[in-house]
Write a protein that holds these residues in place. Structure first.
Motif, mmCIF file in Angstrom:
data_model
loop_
_atom_site.group_PDB
_atom_site.id
_atom_site.type_symbol
_atom_site.label_atom_id
_atom_site.label_comp_id
_atom_site.label_asym_id
_atom_site.label_seq_id
_atom_site.Cartn_x
_atom_site.Cartn_y
_atom_site.Cartn_z
ATOM 1 N N ILE A 1 33.419 12.808 -2.296
ATOM 2 C CA ILE A 1 33.506 11.719 -3.363
ATOM 3 C C ILE A 1 32.910 12.558 -4.499
ATOM 4 O O ILE A 1 31.645 12.945 -4.216
ATOM 5 C CB ILE A 1 33.109 10.685 -2.556
ATOM 6 C CG1 ILE A 1 33.990 9.839 -1.646
ATOM 7 C CG2 ILE A 1 32.911 9.500 -3.946
ATOM 8 C CD1 ILE A 1 33.493 8.513 -0.965
ATOM 9 N N CYS A 2 33.419 12.376 -5.538
ATOM 10 C CA CYS A 2 32.733 13.072 -6.694
ATOM 11 C C CYS A 2 32.193 11.921 -7.748
ATOM 12 O O CYS A 2 33.295 10.846 -7.876
ATOM 13 C CB CYS A 2 33.708 14.124 -7.381
ATOM 14 S SG CYS A 2 34.132 15.360 -6.378
ATOM 15 N N PRO A 3 31.325 12.017 -8.703
ATOM 16 C CA PRO A 3 31.072 11.167 -9.625
ATOM 17 C C PRO A 3 32.106 11.163 -10.643
ATOM 18 O O PRO A 3 32.680 12.064 -10.919
ATOM 19 C CB PRO A 3 29.745 11.722 -10.114
ATOM 20 C CG PRO A 3 29.297 12.539 -9.260
ATOM 21 C CD PRO A 3 30.356 13.166 -8.325
ATOM 22 N N THR A 4 32.431 9.861 -11.290
ATOM 23 C CA THR A 4 33.366 10.016 -12.276
ATOM 24 C C THR A 4 32.615 9.415 -13.802
ATOM 25 O O THR A 4 31.883 8.319 -13.427
ATOM 26 C CB THR A 4 34.588 9.074 -11.860
ATOM 27 O OG1 THR A 4 33.993 8.093 -11.576
ATOM 28 C CG2 THR A 4 35.357 9.837 -10.924
ATOM 29 N N ARG A 5 33.136 9.878 -14.734
ATOM 30 C CA ARG A 5 32.536 9.175 -15.941
ATOM 31 C C ARG A 5 32.702 7.694 -16.180
ATOM 32 O O ARG A 5 31.938 6.873 -16.721
ATOM 33 C CB ARG A 5 32.928 10.007 -17.106
ATOM 34 C CG ARG A 5 32.291 9.310 -18.614
ATOM 35 C CD ARG A 5 32.633 10.609 -19.561
ATOM 36 N NE ARG A 5 32.058 11.833 -19.288
ATOM 37 C CZ ARG A 5 31.962 13.028 -20.239
ATOM 38 N NH1 ARG A 5 32.851 13.010 -21.342
ATOM 39 N NH2 ARG A 5 31.703 14.190 -19.755
ATOM 40 N N SER A 6 34.071 7.302 -15.857
ATOM 41 C CA SER A 6 34.550 5.836 -15.824
ATOM 42 C C SER A 6 34.299 5.243 -14.399
ATOM 43 O O SER A 6 34.540 5.918 -13.424
ATOM 44 C CB SER A 6 35.745 5.701 -16.354
ATOM 45 O OG SER A 6 36.646 6.666 -15.319
ATOM 46 N N GLY A 7 33.609 4.192 -14.145
ATOM 47 C CA GLY A 7 33.406 3.521 -13.027
ATOM 48 C C GLY A 7 34.351 2.757 -12.512
ATOM 49 O O GLY A 7 35.447 2.627 -13.405
ATOM 50 N N MET A 8 34.256 1.945 -11.549
ATOM 51 C CA MET A 8 35.101 1.218 -10.889
ATOM 52 C C MET A 8 34.907 -0.226 -11.532
ATOM 53 O O MET A 8 33.780 -0.993 -11.511
ATOM 54 C CB MET A 8 35.260 0.949 -9.463
ATOM 55 C CG MET A 8 35.564 1.991 -8.778
ATOM 56 S SD MET A 8 35.484 2.220 -7.081
ATOM 57 C CE MET A 8 36.766 1.063 -6.843
ATOM 58 N N THR A 9 35.782 -0.882 -12.500
ATOM 59 C CA THR A 9 35.397 -2.349 -13.075
ATOM 60 C C THR A 9 36.070 -3.549 -12.643
ATOM 61 O O THR A 9 37.325 -3.482 -11.983
ATOM 62 C CB THR A 9 36.049 -2.134 -14.514
ATOM 63 O OG1 THR A 9 35.448 -0.825 -15.280
ATOM 64 C CG2 THR A 9 35.745 -3.515 -15.351
ATOM 65 N N TYR A 10 35.161 -4.266 -12.364
ATOM 66 C CA TYR A 10 35.652 -5.759 -11.818
ATOM 67 C C TYR A 10 35.427 -7.057 -12.657
ATOM 68 O O TYR A 10 34.362 -7.049 -13.457
ATOM 69 C CB TYR A 10 34.753 -6.155 -10.554
ATOM 70 C CG TYR A 10 35.002 -5.173 -9.381
ATOM 71 C CD1 TYR A 10 35.902 -5.399 -8.567
ATOM 72 C CD2 TYR A 10 34.159 -3.946 -9.349
ATOM 73 C CE1 TYR A 10 36.101 -4.559 -7.327
ATOM 74 C CE2 TYR A 10 34.324 -3.117 -8.140
ATOM 75 C CZ TYR A 10 35.466 -3.442 -7.169
ATOM 76 O OH TYR A 10 35.790 -2.502 -6.196
#
Length: 231
Positions: free
Chosen positions: A97-106
């Motif tokens: 699992i890699c970091p991403t610049r955009s996170g998971m938005t709720y």
């Protein structure tokens, strides 16, 4: 050749030997010859091809996926699928699992939203409303940011701690690291250890004798998160 053929050390933990064709087949034959036994069970045969895993890293992944599951259940699925975090590492022959610049938005109600990040780097170069460390860059395992009208108003952090030794409670140095995240990353109102054990504890920053004590924030602490627990 006689000298070289006398093995003093055999790299049985090598991912290449255990996974990659044709080395895995050679390794399988070697193991059968070494133990002078033929294994007929198909499941056992397949298990010999499974590489050894970094258990603390697997626990870290599991903590992230558990939080995603909780958020999905509470707020519906995010705009970013968890599979977009998962990449294949050809060097180690496994998925990571890699970091991403955009996170998971709720998206919540009343112009509120939560954004979940994996190993987001809080840089000294960020402005305050991006989440900024005022000393040096810090990257907690899991961060959950709350936005109101697109402005960052609060952050909580989670850090997984998988202990190989048999522990039933967290250590003081684990809490010390949570203080680092909460106090150094501006906008943070909480930082918590996630670990397999049986003691959950939170330390509220407010004075204990206040009449209106906030039950949760600001605080640091540790939460039990056991893989074997149903709840």
């Amino acid at each position: 050749f006689n000298l070289l053929s006398k093995l003093k050390y055999f790299p049985s933990k090598s991912n290449t030997l255990q996974v990659k064709y044709p080395y895995r087949d050679i390794f399988y034959i070697y193991m059968m010859l070494f133990y002078e036994v033929e294994i007929q069970d198909e499941a056992v045969n397949q298990s010999m091809s499974i590489p050894l895993k970094d258990l603390p890293k697997l626990y870290e992944y599991w903590c992230l996926l558990s939080i995603v599951e909780i958020l999905n259940k509470e707020f519906g699925n995010s705009d970013l699928d968890v599979n977009e975090f998962i990449k294949y590492n050809s060097q180690n022959l496994c998925y990571v699992i890699c970091p991403t610049r955009s996170g998971m938005t709720y998206n919540l109600n009343n112009n509120k939203k939560l954004v979940l990040y994996y190993q987001k780097s809080y840089s000294v170069n960020n402005i305050i409303y991006e989440g900024r460390s005022y000393s040096h860059s810090l990257d907690p395992d899991i961060s959950l940011e709350l936005f109101i009208v697109d402005k960052l108003v609060a952050i909580i952090h989670f850090d997984s701690k998988y202990k190989l030794e048999s522990l039933t409670t967290f250590k003081n140095e684990d809490i010390d690291k949570m203080h680092t995240y909460k106090d150094a990353i501006l906008g943070s109102i909480g930082a918590y250890v996630l670990y397999p054990g049986n003691v959950t504890e939170s330390y509220i920053q407010e004075e204990k004798n206040q009449t209106k004590l906030n039950q949760y924030f600001p605080s640091v602490g540790a939460f039990v998160l056991n893989i074997t627990d149903d709840n």
